[in-house]
Enzyme design. Sequence first.
Site, short mmCIF file in Angstrom:
data_model
loop_
_atom_site.label_atom_id
_atom_site.label_comp_id
_atom_site.label_asym_id
_atom_site.label_seq_id
_atom_site.Cartn_x
_atom_site.Cartn_y
_atom_site.Cartn_z
N GLY A 119 59.23 41.01 51.93
CA GLY A 119 58.40 41.26 50.96
C GLY A 119 57.41 42.47 51.56
NE ARG A 120 54.89 42.01 56.98
CZ ARG A 120 55.53 41.04 57.56
NH1 ARG A 120 56.36 40.96 58.64
NH2 ARG A 120 54.69 39.81 57.55
CD GLU A 175 48.19 25.26 52.00
OE1 GLU A 175 47.27 24.47 52.48
OE2 GLU A 175 49.61 24.85 51.89
N PRO A 176 43.92 27.91 49.90
CG PRO A 176 42.99 26.65 48.28
CD PRO A 176 44.33 26.73 49.13
CB ILE A 220 41.24 64.84 42.62
CG1 ILE A 220 41.42 65.45 44.01
CG2 ILE A 220 41.84 65.69 41.68
CD1 ILE A 220 42.72 65.59 44.40
N GLY A 261 45.33 31.83 55.22
CA GLY A 261 46.02 33.17 54.38
C GLY A 261 46.91 33.81 55.77
N GLY A 285 37.13 63.00 39.38
CA GLY A 285 35.61 63.00 39.10
C GLY A 285 35.42 61.78 38.20
CD GLU A 316 54.23 39.76 51.11
OE1 GLU A 316 54.66 39.39 52.02
OE2 GLU A 316 54.42 39.57 49.86
C1 FAD Z 1 46.79 40.38 44.56
C2 FAD Z 1 47.15 39.20 45.71
C3 FAD Z 1 48.63 38.65 45.56
C4 FAD Z 1 49.01 37.74 46.54
N1 FAD Z 1 50.17 37.24 46.18
C5 FAD Z 1 50.70 35.99 47.05
C6 FAD Z 1 51.79 35.46 46.76
O1 FAD Z 1 52.52 35.68 45.90
N2 FAD Z 1 52.24 34.58 47.73
C7 FAD Z 1 51.35 34.06 48.79
O2 FAD Z 1 51.79 32.90 49.30
N3 FAD Z 1 50.22 34.64 48.71
C8 FAD Z 1 49.65 35.52 48.03
N4 FAD Z 1 48.54 36.35 48.25
C9 FAD Z 1 47.62 36.07 49.48
C10 FAD Z 1 47.92 36.83 50.56
O3 FAD Z 1 48.91 36.76 51.24
C11 FAD Z 1 46.58 36.71 51.73
O4 FAD Z 1 45.53 37.12 50.84
C12 FAD Z 1 46.77 37.32 52.91
O5 FAD Z 1 47.81 36.40 53.69
C13 FAD Z 1 45.45 37.27 53.80
O6 FAD Z 1 45.16 36.00 53.78
P1 FAD Z 1 43.37 35.75 53.23
O7 FAD Z 1 43.26 36.39 52.31
O8 FAD Z 1 43.25 34.16 53.45
O9 FAD Z 1 42.55 36.44 54.50
P2 FAD Z 1 42.13 36.02 55.71
O10 FAD Z 1 43.26 35.34 56.59
O11 FAD Z 1 41.00 35.08 55.58
O12 FAD Z 1 41.61 37.10 56.46
C14 FAD Z 1 40.55 37.78 56.15
C15 FAD Z 1 40.24 39.23 56.68
O13 FAD Z 1 40.35 38.87 58.37
C16 FAD Z 1 41.23 39.68 58.87
N5 FAD Z 1 41.84 39.11 59.98
C17 FAD Z 1 42.55 38.01 60.08
N6 FAD Z 1 42.97 37.56 61.27
C18 FAD Z 1 42.41 38.64 62.09
C19 FAD Z 1 42.58 38.86 63.37
N7 FAD Z 1 43.13 38.18 64.15
N8 FAD Z 1 41.74 40.22 64.22
C20 FAD Z 1 41.21 40.88 63.26
N9 FAD Z 1 41.17 40.61 61.65
C21 FAD Z 1 41.69 39.53 61.38
C22 FAD Z 1 42.32 40.05 57.92
O14 FAD Z 1 42.96 41.23 57.99
C23 FAD Z 1 41.61 40.20 56.61
O15 FAD Z 1 40.87 41.39 56.39
C24 FAD Z 1 48.05 37.19 47.51
C25 FAD Z 1 46.82 37.93 47.57
C26 FAD Z 1 46.43 38.69 46.62
C27 FAD Z 1 44.96 39.74 47.01
#
Ligand code: FAD
Length: 381
Positions: A239-240, A128-129, A335, A132, A337, A361
């Site tokens: 998924g992973r 959700e917004p 590679i 994640g 360029g 994932e």
């Molecule tokens: C191309 C694309 C396709 C996607 N498709 C789907 C889909 O089909 N269904 C779905 O449900 N979602 C989907 N997503 C969403 C995706 O699952 C989320 O983007 C992902 O779970 C990360 O959540 P976030 O973007 O809110 O990042 P955030 O949770 O806000 O994290 C931001 C950063 O903080 C880091 N972070 C978070 N917690 C910690 C911690 N404890 N310690 C250190 N670092 C931390 C994260 O690794 C990340 O680098 C998609 C995203 C993309 C970009």
Amino acid sequence: MTVPLTATGATLASPEEVRAFVDTEIVPYADTWDQDERLPAPLMARMGELGLWAPFLPPAAGGSGTSWSALGRLHEEIGRGCSSVRSFLTVHTMVTWTVQRWGSDAQRGRWLPGLATGEILGAFCLTEPGSGSDAAAPGTVATPAGSGWVINGEKKWMTAGQAAGLLLVFGQTETGMSAFLVDARAPGVEITPIRGVMGTRAGMLASIALRDVRVGPDALIGPPGWAAGTVMTGALDLGRYSVACGCVGIVQACLDACVAYTSGRRVRDGQLSELQLIRRKISDMVVGVRAARLLCAEAGRLKDADDPATIMATWVAKYHASTAATAAASDAVQIHGANGFTADHPAARLFRDSKVAEVIEGSTELQQITIAGEAYREVAR
Ligand SMILES: Cc1cc2nc3c(=O)[nH]c(=O)nc-3n(C[C@H](O)[C@H](O)[C@H](O)COP(=O)(O)OP(=O)(O)OC[C@H]3O[C@@H](n4cnc5c(N)ncnc54)[C@H](O)[C@@H]3O)c2cc1C
């Protein structure tokens, strides 16, 4: 529990046929789809003909009874050609497996025939917004209404969201996280395309708003409040695994592209393929792809054996394969360029697509935390 179905899907094509399909019907078009930000409908139908959508389903449910190991190799092969196509397969697998593994006979009967052939595509709606990485905290809420439910919430970043017919929606019910099968055409479902993403640009991402969406009791998977450790954990594991295998394909594509490019390009000091600093990058790709492939094979073998150790093996495989993919793709751009910055060569797309795999994932950071945590738990045992 028996599946109340008769076979409706196509038999999975042989590995050779899949390879030929990727080489002739995916690789030549992947950059065009990337620029168009969509996958063509005839491609979806063709994938159905080849039995690619859900070959892990038993034949009675329209699949080919394919092992998880074989599915991993299939997703590697598709990932070699186009990560956007692989991303469709990933979420479709997560949704279809959920219906097959946890659905009632009625839910299987309603959804599996279409999911098996790809006539109905699945979208996995967790993020959700505002949540994640913290997947257990969605703000979407499902409230009892008569014998069914009313769902309200906002989902964001849904891969295949613009094309899906079935949404697997996670939301809070009074007793905890629940999962619902929601028809994408149900009144109150608002699908808004997300354009201009950096990688897997043809993944047809969407934001999905659910405004007073009324569903029957048959939409809920399992009992209320039950989805966190079952549906969500299992689907995210698959998924992973799919993303990890797709990343093996990315490294292979980088290697293939770089060997071909350096074999045909001269610089002042000679043929690129003869320069030691270039060969070092090529050797890293060779080792990266082989190691990642072995880790994915191990995760697949444990899945086939129904061994819970597959969960950690999949974390390890995905961590290695995704970081190997970003490293290989970065080297591939280097590679090539200036040519590496254009759509005339696949390096730029591979670079952008590989980065997505470090976020979805389970991001790289979450993998590091999880894998290290397991190391300390093992010492304490
Ligand atoms: C191309 C694309 C396709 C996607 N498709 C789907 C889909 O089909 N269904 C779905 O449900 N979602 C989907 N997503 C969403 C995706 O699952 C989320 O983007 C992902 O779970 C990360 O959540 P976030 O973007 O809110 O990042 P955030 O949770 O806000 O994290 C931001 C950063 O903080 C880091 N972070 C978070 N917690 C910690 C911690 N404890 N310690 C250190 N670092 C931390 C994260 O690794 C990340 O680098 C998609 C995203 C993309 C970009």
